[in-house]
Motif scaffolding. Structure first.
Motif, PDB file in Angstrom:
ATOM      1  N   SER A 176      24.680  74.598 -35.396  1.00 12.64           N
ATOM      2  CA  SER A 176      25.930  75.136 -35.941  1.00 12.64           C
ATOM      3  C   SER A 176      25.734  75.623 -37.372  1.00 12.64           C
ATOM      4  O   SER A 176      26.310  76.640 -37.783  1.00 12.64           O
ATOM      5  N   THR A 177      24.922  74.900 -38.132  1.00 13.65           N
ATOM      6  CA  THR A 177      24.665  75.298 -39.521  1.00 13.65           C
ATOM      7  C   THR A 177      24.066  76.700 -39.584  1.00 13.65           C
ATOM      8  O   THR A 177      24.513  77.551 -40.373  1.00 13.65           O
ATOM      9  N   HIS A 178      23.055  76.953 -38.759  1.00 14.37           N
ATOM     10  CA  HIS A 178      22.403  78.268 -38.765  1.00 14.37           C
ATOM     11  C   HIS A 178      23.371  79.347 -38.272  1.00 14.37           C
ATOM     12  O   HIS A 178      23.387  80.470 -38.804  1.00 14.37           O
ATOM     13  N   ILE A 179      24.170  79.016 -37.274  1.00 15.19           N
ATOM     14  CA  ILE A 179      25.154  79.986 -36.777  1.00 15.19           C
ATOM     15  C   ILE A 179      26.140  80.355 -37.892  1.00 15.19           C
ATOM     16  O   ILE A 179      26.456  81.531 -38.096  1.00 15.19           O
ATOM     17  N   ARG A 180      26.611  79.357 -38.622  1.00 11.98           N
ATOM     18  CA  ARG A 180      27.563  79.636 -39.705  1.00 11.98           C
ATOM     19  C   ARG A 180      26.910  80.501 -40.781  1.00 11.98           C
ATOM     20  O   ARG A 180      27.549  81.412 -41.331  1.00 11.98           O
ATOM     21  N   GLU A 181      25.642  80.218 -41.076  1.00 13.56           N
ATOM     22  CA  GLU A 181      24.935  81.031 -42.075  1.00 13.56           C
ATOM     23  C   GLU A 181      24.832  82.483 -41.610  1.00 13.56           C
ATOM     24  O   GLU A 181      25.047  83.414 -42.394  1.00 13.56           O
ATOM     25  N   GLN A 182      24.485  82.668 -40.335  1.00 10.86           N
ATOM     26  CA  GLN A 182      24.376  84.027 -39.811  1.00 10.86           C
ATOM     27  C   GLN A 182      25.723  84.745 -39.870  1.00 10.86           C
ATOM     28  O   GLN A 182      25.816  85.900 -40.280  1.00 10.86           O
ATOM     29  N   LEU A 183      26.773  84.056 -39.441  1.00 15.48           N
ATOM     30  CA  LEU A 183      28.099  84.668 -39.440  1.00 15.48           C
ATOM     31  C   LEU A 183      28.537  85.040 -40.859  1.00 15.48           C
ATOM     32  O   LEU A 183      29.164  86.086 -41.071  1.00 15.48           O
ATOM     33  N   SER A 184      28.193  84.199 -41.841  1.00 12.05           N
ATOM     34  CA  SER A 184      28.589  84.491 -43.226  1.00 12.05           C
ATOM     35  C   SER A 184      27.862  85.714 -43.765  1.00 12.05           C
ATOM     36  O   SER A 184      28.317  86.348 -44.730  1.00 12.05           O
ATOM     37  N   GLU A 185      26.708  86.028 -43.131  1.00 17.52           N
ATOM     38  CA  GLU A 185      25.945  87.211 -43.532  1.00 17.52           C
ATOM     39  C   GLU A 185      26.297  88.435 -42.691  1.00 17.52           C
ATOM     40  O   GLU A 185      25.629  89.469 -42.778  1.00 17.52           O
ATOM     41  N   GLY A 186      27.311  88.294 -41.853  1.00 18.42           N
ATOM     42  CA  GLY A 186      27.742  89.411 -41.030  1.00 18.42           C
ATOM     43  C   GLY A 186      26.938  89.580 -39.754  1.00 18.42           C
ATOM     44  O   GLY A 186      27.039  90.616 -39.083  1.00 18.42           O
ATOM     45  N   ILE A 187      26.117  88.584 -39.416  1.00 14.70           N
ATOM     46  CA  ILE A 187      25.290  88.628 -38.202  1.00 14.70           C
ATOM     47  C   ILE A 187      25.989  87.832 -37.110  1.00 14.70           C
ATOM     48  O   ILE A 187      26.414  86.687 -37.328  1.00 14.70           O
ATOM     49  N   THR A 188      26.100  88.410 -35.917  1.00  7.64           N
ATOM     50  CA  THR A 188      26.701  87.705 -34.789  1.00  7.64           C
ATOM     51  C   THR A 188      25.587  87.206 -33.869  1.00  7.64           C
ATOM     52  O   THR A 188      24.894  88.015 -33.256  1.00  7.64           O
ATOM     53  N   PRO A 189      25.382  85.906 -33.787  1.00  8.38           N
ATOM     54  CA  PRO A 189      24.298  85.360 -32.958  1.00  8.38           C
ATOM     55  C   PRO A 189      24.682  85.347 -31.476  1.00  8.38           C
ATOM     56  O   PRO A 189      25.095  84.323 -30.922  1.00  8.38           O
ATOM     57  N   THR A 190      24.544  86.479 -30.832  1.00 10.10           N
ATOM     58  CA  THR A 190      25.029  86.626 -29.457  1.00 10.10           C
ATOM     59  C   THR A 190      24.290  85.741 -28.461  1.00 10.10           C
ATOM     60  O   THR A 190      24.825  85.440 -27.396  1.00 10.10           O
ATOM     61  N   ASN A 191      23.065  85.335 -28.798  1.00  9.08           N
ATOM     62  CA  ASN A 191      22.313  84.478 -27.876  1.00  9.08           C
ATOM     63  C   ASN A 191      22.660  83.003 -28.024  1.00  9.08           C
ATOM     64  O   ASN A 191      22.189  82.182 -27.257  1.00  9.08           O
ATOM     65  N   ALA A 192      23.471  82.669 -29.000  1.00 11.58           N
ATOM     66  CA  ALA A 192      23.783  81.266 -29.277  1.00 11.58           C
ATOM     67  C   ALA A 192      25.208  80.877 -28.908  1.00 11.58           C
ATOM     68  O   ALA A 192      25.514  79.683 -28.806  1.00 11.58           O
ATOM     69  N   LEU A 193      26.058  81.878 -28.704  1.00 13.70           N
ATOM     70  CA  LEU A 193      27.489  81.601 -28.499  1.00 13.70           C
ATOM     71  C   LEU A 193      27.997  82.281 -27.228  1.00 13.70           C
ATOM     72  O   LEU A 193      27.628  83.435 -26.950  1.00 13.70           O
ATOM     73  N   PRO A 194      28.855  81.620 -26.466  1.00 17.88           N
ATOM     74  CA  PRO A 194      29.517  82.302 -25.346  1.00 17.88           C
ATOM     75  C   PRO A 194      30.361  83.474 -25.846  1.00 17.88           C
ATOM     76  O   PRO A 194      30.869  83.452 -26.973  1.00 17.88           O
ATOM     77  N   GLU A 202      35.725  86.397 -34.070  1.00 16.93           N
ATOM     78  CA  GLU A 202      36.040  87.720 -34.616  1.00 16.93           C
ATOM     79  C   GLU A 202      37.547  87.894 -34.786  1.00 16.93           C
ATOM     80  O   GLU A 202      38.007  88.414 -35.816  1.00 16.93           O
ATOM     81  N   ASP A 203      38.308  87.461 -33.787  1.00 15.82           N
ATOM     82  CA  ASP A 203      39.768  87.611 -33.860  1.00 15.82           C
ATOM     83  C   ASP A 203      40.359  86.834 -35.034  1.00 15.82           C
ATOM     84  O   ASP A 203      41.313  87.288 -35.681  1.00 15.82           O
ATOM     85  N   LYS A 204      39.790  85.646 -35.279  1.00 18.77           N
ATOM     86  CA  LYS A 204      40.324  84.788 -36.354  1.00 18.77           C
ATOM     87  C   LYS A 204      39.614  85.017 -37.691  1.00 18.77           C
ATOM     88  O   LYS A 204      39.961  84.386 -38.688  1.00 18.77           O
ATOM     89  N   ASN A 205      38.579  85.865 -37.665  1.00 15.00           N
ATOM     90  CA  ASN A 205      37.805  86.157 -38.886  1.00 15.00           C
ATOM     91  C   ASN A 205      37.256  84.869 -39.506  1.00 15.00           C
ATOM     92  O   ASN A 205      37.403  84.620 -40.716  1.00 15.00           O
ATOM     93  N   LEU A 206      36.598  84.053 -38.662  1.00 17.50           N
ATOM     94  CA  LEU A 206      36.079  82.750 -39.110  1.00 17.50           C
ATOM     95  C   LEU A 206      34.649  82.882 -39.615  1.00 17.50           C
ATOM     96  O   LEU A 206      33.899  83.763 -39.203  1.00 17.50           O
TER      97      LEU A 206
END
Length: 209
Positions: A176-194, A202-206
């Protein structure tokens, strides 16, 4: 019923939670796996999103995967969340069910720091998802407990609780930590999340700051 319980902050929930839980369910022939988000984790000070948002993401996973069911008992508790308290409440309300609490080997190694940890063996079995590189040292304070309680998955009949069941699972290089880091950099980890979780984020801009 034979019910697995996977707890966590789920901030956000991802395939590193989902896939091992699916493998455990299949190996132990469980009826369900409850996904149980924490509210105030004892060892963490806060989460990145609200409890309600973590509950909604977990419910989306349960909607998509029929083997899962949301357990909101800890999320709705307005106090620090200890597993032994939760399991006492669950076993009192489900006296005829058998519970298997799922954790990683890293959590087992620190189990003796958990509140009233020895009482857990009277409430559930503990399922340990084995990961490469982790092992239990004979110097560990829970080594003797492990030695006396460990059973292979095909030798657990006849006991309602108290066993430690190691299960090899497919390694998931996801956190989760790495996913949050990626998301904060504008990267969507499509292989890690349903997909539904990606859409929710994206809808909630989290996790964008």
């Amino acid at each position: 019923m034979r019910i697995g319980i996977l707890g966590g902050t789920f901030d956000p929930i991802h395939f590193g939670h989902i896939r091992p839980a699916q493998e455990v369910k299949q190996t132990l022939n469980l009826d369900k796996v409850w996904l149980m988000p924490n509210h105030i984790p004892p060892h963490k000070t806060s989460t990145s999103v609200s409890t309600e948002q973590r509950l909604e993401m977990t419910q989306l996973v349960c909607d998509e995967y029929s083997e899962f069911e949301l357990c909101a008992i800890e999320a709705k508790r307005e106090a620090p969340s200890y597993l032994v308290t939760t399991l006492k409440q669950i076993t009192n309300s489900h006296p005829n069910d058998e519970f298997f609490f799922i954790m990683g080997m890293d959590s087992l190694l620190s189990l003796d720091t958990w509140f009233e940890w020895q009482s857990l063996f009277g409430l559930c079995h503990i399922v340990v998802c084995q990961r490469p590189g982790w092992s239990l040292s004979p110097d560990s304070s829970i080594f003797s407990q492990y030695q006396s309680r460990v059973r292979s998955p095909n030798k657990i009949t006849g006991k309602q609780s108290g066993l430690i069941i190691p299960i090899p699972v497919t390694p998931q290089a996801i956190s989760s930590t790495h996913i949050r880091e990626q998301l904060s950099e504008g990267i969507t980890p499509t292989n890690a999340l349903p997909d539904k979780i990606i859409q929710y984020i994206e809808d909630k801009n989290l996790y964008r700051t």
